[in-house]
Design a protein around this motif. Structure first.
Motif, mmCIF file in Angstrom:
data_model
loop_
_atom_site.group_PDB
_atom_site.id
_atom_site.type_symbol
_atom_site.label_atom_id
_atom_site.label_comp_id
_atom_site.label_asym_id
_atom_site.label_seq_id
_atom_site.Cartn_x
_atom_site.Cartn_y
_atom_site.Cartn_z
ATOM 1 N N LEU A 87 30.999 41.413 35.594
ATOM 2 C CA LEU A 87 31.714 40.933 36.414
ATOM 3 C C LEU A 87 31.533 39.353 36.624
ATOM 4 C CD1 LEU A 87 32.513 40.873 39.458
ATOM 5 C CD2 LEU A 87 29.607 40.737 40.325
ATOM 6 N N ALA A 88 30.753 39.098 35.825
ATOM 7 C CA ALA A 88 30.523 37.428 35.238
ATOM 8 C C ALA A 88 31.875 37.733 34.364
ATOM 9 C CB ALA A 88 29.444 37.241 34.957
ATOM 10 N N TRP A 133 34.152 39.057 34.492
ATOM 11 C CA TRP A 133 35.699 39.237 35.418
ATOM 12 C C TRP A 133 36.479 37.914 36.050
ATOM 13 C CZ3 TRP A 133 36.153 44.563 37.994
ATOM 14 C CH2 TRP A 133 37.760 44.902 39.158
ATOM 15 N N VAL A 134 35.020 37.576 37.013
ATOM 16 C CA VAL A 134 35.320 36.040 37.909
ATOM 17 C C VAL A 134 35.200 35.226 36.460
ATOM 18 C CG1 VAL A 134 34.290 33.979 39.207
ATOM 19 C CG2 VAL A 134 33.609 36.416 39.021
ATOM 20 N N THR A 138 39.478 35.138 35.477
ATOM 21 C CA THR A 138 40.582 35.756 36.042
ATOM 22 C C THR A 138 40.513 33.507 37.006
ATOM 23 O OG1 THR A 138 39.220 35.529 38.235
ATOM 24 C CG2 THR A 138 40.240 37.063 37.174
ATOM 25 N N ALA A 147 38.701 33.278 39.504
ATOM 26 C CA ALA A 147 37.315 33.156 41.002
ATOM 27 C C ALA A 147 39.263 32.189 41.401
ATOM 28 C CB ALA A 147 37.131 31.936 40.821
ATOM 29 N N LEU A 152 38.968 34.557 45.022
ATOM 30 C CA LEU A 152 37.529 34.425 45.403
ATOM 31 C C LEU A 152 38.496 33.390 46.735
ATOM 32 C CD1 LEU A 152 35.624 35.376 42.834
ATOM 33 C CD2 LEU A 152 35.975 36.601 44.843
ATOM 34 N N ASP A 153 38.407 32.224 45.557
ATOM 35 C CA ASP A 153 39.032 31.487 46.948
ATOM 36 C C ASP A 153 40.050 31.580 47.968
ATOM 37 O OD1 ASP A 153 39.197 28.605 46.722
ATOM 38 O OD2 ASP A 153 41.312 29.063 47.404
ATOM 39 N N VAL A 213 32.371 35.957 50.079
ATOM 40 C CA VAL A 213 32.661 36.565 48.912
ATOM 41 C C VAL A 213 31.176 37.021 48.468
ATOM 42 C CG1 VAL A 213 32.200 34.535 46.776
ATOM 43 C CG2 VAL A 213 34.050 34.682 48.498
ATOM 44 N N LEU A 240 31.564 40.830 45.807
ATOM 45 C CA LEU A 240 30.604 40.756 44.713
ATOM 46 C C LEU A 240 29.585 41.401 44.932
ATOM 47 C CD1 LEU A 240 31.095 36.824 43.854
ATOM 48 C CD2 LEU A 240 32.502 38.746 43.074
ATOM 49 N N LYS A 268 31.106 45.537 44.228
ATOM 50 C CA LYS A 268 32.248 45.170 43.348
ATOM 51 C C LYS A 268 30.684 45.038 42.108
ATOM 52 C CE LYS A 268 36.030 42.839 43.018
ATOM 53 N NZ LYS A 268 36.925 41.252 42.088
ATOM 54 N N GLU A 306 41.063 41.032 46.228
ATOM 55 C CA GLU A 306 39.582 41.118 45.782
ATOM 56 C C GLU A 306 39.286 42.319 46.843
ATOM 57 O OE1 GLU A 306 37.677 39.121 44.141
ATOM 58 O OE2 GLU A 306 38.668 38.564 42.865
#
Length: 238
Positions: free
Chosen positions: A65-66, A68-69, A72, A74, A77-78, A114, A118, A121, A225
């Motif tokens: 997941l880290a 993934w962020v 992209t 984030a 996510l924003d 958010v 997360l 996920k 997301e």
């Protein structure tokens, strides 16, 4: 191919030549490439998950997941945070909702959205085999953006997505059909993920039309997301 480079540069932190962003036509042609970029992201994430598959499941899920962020930036996510703040703070008013989305500050609803997304996920990644979720979720999350510009009007004048609205409808329709067929060939998890993504898109479209009369870049980020989270859950439970 310049359209593909624009899509990669916009949707990921993978470096591309800065000159491609000066081409307005390439920016418009980038939309059909979004699912391919999602597929590429899924492939990179799968390689990572495969490389650390013997590690403790929670640690493996957290690292995936880290990554993934990080890949992209984030970006979506924003949009999710801004949309959550605006939807609650807008109190049903279109003008107020759009104004809150433009505020760069993140309120409590944005942070909550958010964190919960997360968390979902992370739990899904830790609960199922890696390949279906990490490959399908980025793919369908970006295919949902193609569907958004195909079926929902863009209402933010001068926004970053304004040029994408002029993208070829025929090409985008063919891209979505290809993605759907590919998901069906991925077996039960692929079919379940596709159905969940389609149901979420219908609900998101209705909410955007009722509140805003269309969509913005932030609501598209929220769509990406939420689609990823829903697909990961579907792949983990199918």
């Amino acid at each position: 191919m310049r359209g593909l480079l624009v899509a990669i540069g916009f949707l990921t932190r993978i470096p591309v030549p800065a000159a491609v962003f000066d081409d307005a036509g390439a920016r418009m042609r980038s939309l059909p490439w979004y699912p391919l970029v999602g597929w590429m992201l899924g492939g990179l994430l799968y390689l990572l998950a495969w490389a650390i598959h013997g590690w403790p499941p929670l640690l493996s899920a957290a690292l995936t997941l880290a990554a993934w962020v990080a890949l992209t930036g984030a970006l979506h996510l924003d949009g999710l945070a801004d949309s959550a703040d605006a939807w609650v703070g807008g109190i049903g008013d279109r003008v107020r909702t759009l104004a809150i989305m433009k505020d760069p500050n993140c309120g409590p609803m944005g942070v909550t959205a958010v964190v919960l997304t997360l968390l979902l996920k992370f739990a899904a990644l830790a609960s199922a085999p890696a390949w279906p979720g990490v490959w399908l979720a980025p793919l369908l999350g970006r295919a949902a953006l193609v569907a958004a510009f195909l079926f929902v009007p863009y209402v933010r004048a001068g926004g970053m997505g304004e040029g994408l609205a002029a993208s070829s409808r025929a090409v985008n329709t063919a891209v979505l059909a290809t993605v759907a067929v590919g998901c069906l060939f991925a077996g039960l998890r692929g079919a379940a993920s596709l159905m969940v993504a389609m149901a979420l898109f219908v609900a998101w479209r209705r909410a955007c039309l009722q509140r805003l009369g269309g969509m913005t870049g932030d609501t598209c980020g929220a769509l990406a997301e939420l689609t990823e989270a829903a697909v990961l859950i579907a792949a983990a439970t199918a």
